[in-house]
Design a protein around this motif. Structure first.
Motif, PDB file in Angstrom:
ATOM      1  N   ASP A 169      13.584  15.774   7.529  1.00 14.54           N
ATOM      2  CA  ASP A 169      13.080  15.589   8.542  1.00 14.54           C
ATOM      3  C   ASP A 169      13.171  14.352   7.785  1.00 14.54           C
ATOM      4  N   HIS A 170      12.794  12.667   8.152  1.00 15.21           N
ATOM      5  CA  HIS A 170      12.821  11.618   7.492  1.00 15.21           C
ATOM      6  C   HIS A 170      11.290  10.563   8.430  1.00 15.21           C
ATOM      7  N   SER A 171      10.914  11.789   9.558  1.00 13.90           N
ATOM      8  CA  SER A 171       9.706  11.041  10.263  1.00 13.90           C
ATOM      9  C   SER A 171       8.855  10.186   9.402  1.00 13.90           C
ATOM     10  N   TRP A 172       8.866  10.916   7.899  1.00 15.89           N
ATOM     11  CA  TRP A 172       7.706  10.108   7.103  1.00 15.89           C
ATOM     12  C   TRP A 172       7.589   8.672   6.958  1.00 15.89           C
ATOM     13  N   ALA A 173       9.512   8.326   6.839  1.00 12.52           N
ATOM     14  CA  ALA A 173       9.755   7.081   6.534  1.00 12.52           C
ATOM     15  C   ALA A 173       9.393   6.007   7.512  1.00 12.52           C
ATOM     16  N   GLU A 174       9.768   6.626   9.135  1.00 11.50           N
ATOM     17  CA  GLU A 174       9.217   6.019   9.573  1.00 11.50           C
ATOM     18  C   GLU A 174       8.078   4.976  10.035  1.00 11.50           C
ATOM     19  N   GLU A 175       7.076   6.653   9.977  1.00  6.56           N
ATOM     20  CA  GLU A 175       5.647   6.576   9.852  1.00  6.56           C
ATOM     21  C   GLU A 175       4.870   5.553   9.073  1.00  6.56           C
ATOM     22  N   ALA A 176       5.207   6.015   7.940  1.00  5.13           N
ATOM     23  CA  ALA A 176       5.114   4.683   7.145  1.00  5.13           C
ATOM     24  C   ALA A 176       5.295   3.494   7.369  1.00  5.13           C
ATOM     25  N   LYS A 177       6.282   3.317   7.756  1.00  9.11           N
ATOM     26  CA  LYS A 177       6.764   1.950   8.279  1.00  9.11           C
ATOM     27  C   LYS A 177       6.004   1.363   8.901  1.00  9.11           C
ATOM     28  N   ASN A 178       5.488   2.346  10.002  1.00 12.52           N
ATOM     29  CA  ASN A 178       4.942   1.727  11.220  1.00 12.52           C
ATOM     30  C   ASN A 178       3.391   1.759  10.387  1.00 12.52           C
ATOM     31  N   ARG A 179       3.019   2.336  10.079  1.00 11.57           N
ATOM     32  CA  ARG A 179       1.055   1.709   8.792  1.00 11.57           C
ATOM     33  C   ARG A 179       1.469   0.831   8.065  1.00 11.57           C
ATOM     34  N   TRP A 180       2.453   0.588   7.631  1.00 12.32           N
ATOM     35  CA  TRP A 180       3.181  -0.753   7.046  1.00 12.32           C
ATOM     36  C   TRP A 180       2.619  -2.004   8.122  1.00 12.32           C
ATOM     37  N   GLU A 181       3.059  -2.245   9.118  1.00 10.91           N
ATOM     38  CA  GLU A 181       3.498  -2.820  10.463  1.00 10.91           C
ATOM     39  C   GLU A 181       1.692  -3.326  10.455  1.00 10.91           C
ATOM     40  N   LYS A 182       1.140  -2.093  11.184  1.00 13.78           N
ATOM     41  CA  LYS A 182      -0.599  -2.257  10.939  1.00 13.78           C
ATOM     42  C   LYS A 182      -1.587  -3.053   9.992  1.00 13.78           C
ATOM     43  N   GLU A 183      -1.009  -2.522   8.948  1.00 17.87           N
ATOM     44  CA  GLU A 183      -2.107  -3.359   7.535  1.00 17.87           C
ATOM     45  C   GLU A 183      -1.905  -4.658   7.461  1.00 17.87           C
ATOM     46  N   LEU A 184      -0.177  -4.976   8.274  1.00 18.62           N
ATOM     47  CA  LEU A 184       0.467  -6.615   7.346  1.00 18.62           C
ATOM     48  C   LEU A 184      -0.393  -7.417   9.074  1.00 18.62           C
ATOM     49  N   GLU A 185      -0.412  -6.426   9.493  1.00 16.82           N
ATOM     50  CA  GLU A 185      -0.790  -7.641  11.471  1.00 16.82           C
ATOM     51  C   GLU A 185      -2.425  -7.343  11.262  1.00 16.82           C
ATOM     52  N   VAL A 186      -3.084  -7.299  10.312  1.00 17.03           N
ATOM     53  CA  VAL A 186      -4.357  -6.784   9.875  1.00 17.03           C
ATOM     54  C   VAL A 186      -4.731  -7.757   9.090  1.00 17.03           C
ATOM     55  N   LEU A 187      -3.473  -8.356   7.762  1.00 15.87           N
ATOM     56  CA  LEU A 187      -3.856  -9.298   6.905  1.00 15.87           C
ATOM     57  C   LEU A 187      -3.498 -10.161   7.571  1.00 15.87           C
ATOM     58  N   ASN A 188      -2.407 -11.048   8.451  1.00 17.69           N
ATOM     59  CA  ASN A 188      -2.320 -12.305   8.827  1.00 17.69           C
ATOM     60  C   ASN A 188      -3.318 -12.310  10.308  1.00 17.69           C
ATOM     61  N   TYR A 189      -3.854 -10.973  10.863  1.00 16.48           N
ATOM     62  CA  TYR A 189      -5.185 -12.368  11.669  1.00 16.48           C
ATOM     63  C   TYR A 189      -5.907 -12.832  11.143  1.00 16.48           C
ATOM     64  N   PHE A 190      -6.035 -12.475   8.973  1.00 14.44           N
ATOM     65  CA  PHE A 190      -7.705 -13.488   8.833  1.00 14.44           C
ATOM     66  C   PHE A 190      -6.773 -14.114   8.489  1.00 14.44           C
ATOM     67  N   TYR A 191      -5.826 -14.350   7.983  1.00 11.18           N
ATOM     68  CA  TYR A 191      -4.963 -16.184   7.389  1.00 11.18           C
ATOM     69  C   TYR A 191      -4.315 -16.906   9.051  1.00 11.18           C
ATOM     70  N   LYS A 192      -5.082 -16.436   9.857  1.00 16.09           N
ATOM     71  CA  LYS A 192      -4.075 -17.303  11.037  1.00 16.09           C
ATOM     72  C   LYS A 192      -4.410 -18.106  11.238  1.00 16.09           C
ATOM     73  N   ASP A 193      -5.670 -18.928  10.622  1.00 12.14           N
ATOM     74  CA  ASP A 193      -5.728 -20.008  11.228  1.00 12.14           C
ATOM     75  C   ASP A 193      -5.346 -20.713   9.932  1.00 12.14           C
ATOM     76  N   THR A 194      -4.904 -20.278   8.793  1.00 11.72           N
ATOM     77  CA  THR A 194      -4.809 -20.781   7.442  1.00 11.72           C
ATOM     78  C   THR A 194      -3.087 -21.515   7.782  1.00 11.72           C
ATOM     79  N   GLU A 195      -2.255 -23.048   7.657  1.00 10.65           N
ATOM     80  CA  GLU A 195      -1.149 -23.174   7.524  1.00 10.65           C
ATOM     81  C   GLU A 195      -0.962 -23.439   6.470  1.00 10.65           C
ATOM     82  N   GLU A 196      -0.676 -24.091   6.003  1.00 13.29           N
ATOM     83  CA  GLU A 196      -0.064 -23.350   4.644  1.00 13.29           C
ATOM     84  C   GLU A 196      -0.627 -21.759   3.746  1.00 13.29           C
TER      85      GLU A 196
END
Length: 259
Positions: free
Chosen positions: A199-226
């Protein structure tokens, strides 16, 4: 690897390494280590350097290991050990160093006639699933070197047999048809097949957590062009942390001649 399997493994390990088992309650094991085993698994290099430099009397550790915490009230009287724990990993490492490959024969004492022993090739694999969480599994595979039949949980099937390192009297060992090198290739294919079917659902779940953490990171830098360098460092850190990966290691193995 269940608590009972860990307990059986520890009992076998310490018995085979000549450590005195002071008490064995099925869920708690008290062991008096030898000097050599203390040096291998207790991480006390400075202590042993002092003992050897001063020619003092050594005092090897007495370990109290708890393999099933649910069956003990006071968990502070010993060290809880489980699959994935640092201490058990040290013992796995010591096992690999002490006996990476063995050749054993089933004892046929008590038989009047000559007994035929069949060769089996066994490999114990550790499969590690890595992401931001870690899961490890042990697979013990054995292959009959005469007919090619493969058996899972091979270690469990032989752990209660009386085995010895020398060919018993009145025993005739069949010459293997499948060479050990070929047997290893077949077992490697088998472990890959086991991983594929897992069962490799753990990999998909990890990918989903990764995307959520990346959204948070991008939020903090959303007003930064460079994006600054620290953004790229944090982004790479998230990728390394959540990226699913699988590692397969051979712990040990051997040829076993069995009835």
């Amino acid at each position: 690897m269940y608590a009972s399997q860990v307990h059986d493994y520890l009992r076998t390990f310490f018995t085979e390494t000549n450590c005195e088992i002071v008490s064995d309650e099925g869920f708690q094991l008290t062991v008096q280590l030898t000097i050599d085993m203390d040096k291998k698994i207790m991480n006390r290099p400075f202590y042993w350097q002092y003992i050897e430099a001063t020619d003092s009397e050594p005092n090897p550790t007495r370990l109290m290991l708890i393999t099933d915490r649910t069956r003990i009230q006071n968990q502070f009287v010993g060290e809880v050990i489980h699959f994935g724990s640092g201490r058990l990993n040290q013992i796995f490492k010591a096992t690999k160093e002490l006996g990476s490959f063995v050749q054993m024969y089933e004892d046929v004492a008590g038989t009047d006639n000559q007994t035929t022993l069949t060769p089996y090739f066994c490999v114990n694999y550790k499969v590690s699933y890595y992401c931001d969480q870690t899961k490890e599994k042990i697979h013990s595979l054995g292959i009959n070197l005469i007919n090619g039949d493969i058996e899972d949980n091979f270690h469990e099937s032989i752990c209660n047999l009386n085995l010895q390192s020398n060919i018993p009297e009145k025993a005739f060992c069949l010459q293997y048809i499948i060479k050990p090198s070929r047997a290893l290739e077949r077992l490697d294919m088998m472990i890959q097949n086991i991983i594929t079917q897992d069962d490799h659902s753990w990999a998909e779940e990890a990918k989903n957590r990764w995307e959520k953490e990346l959204e948070v990171l991008n939020y903090f830098y959303k007003d930064t062009e460079e994006k600054p360098e620290v953004y790229e460092i944090e982004k790479k850190g998230l990728e390394e942390r959540f990226n699913p990966r699988i590692k397969v290691e051979i712990i040990n193995g051997g040829i076993f001649y069995l009835k």
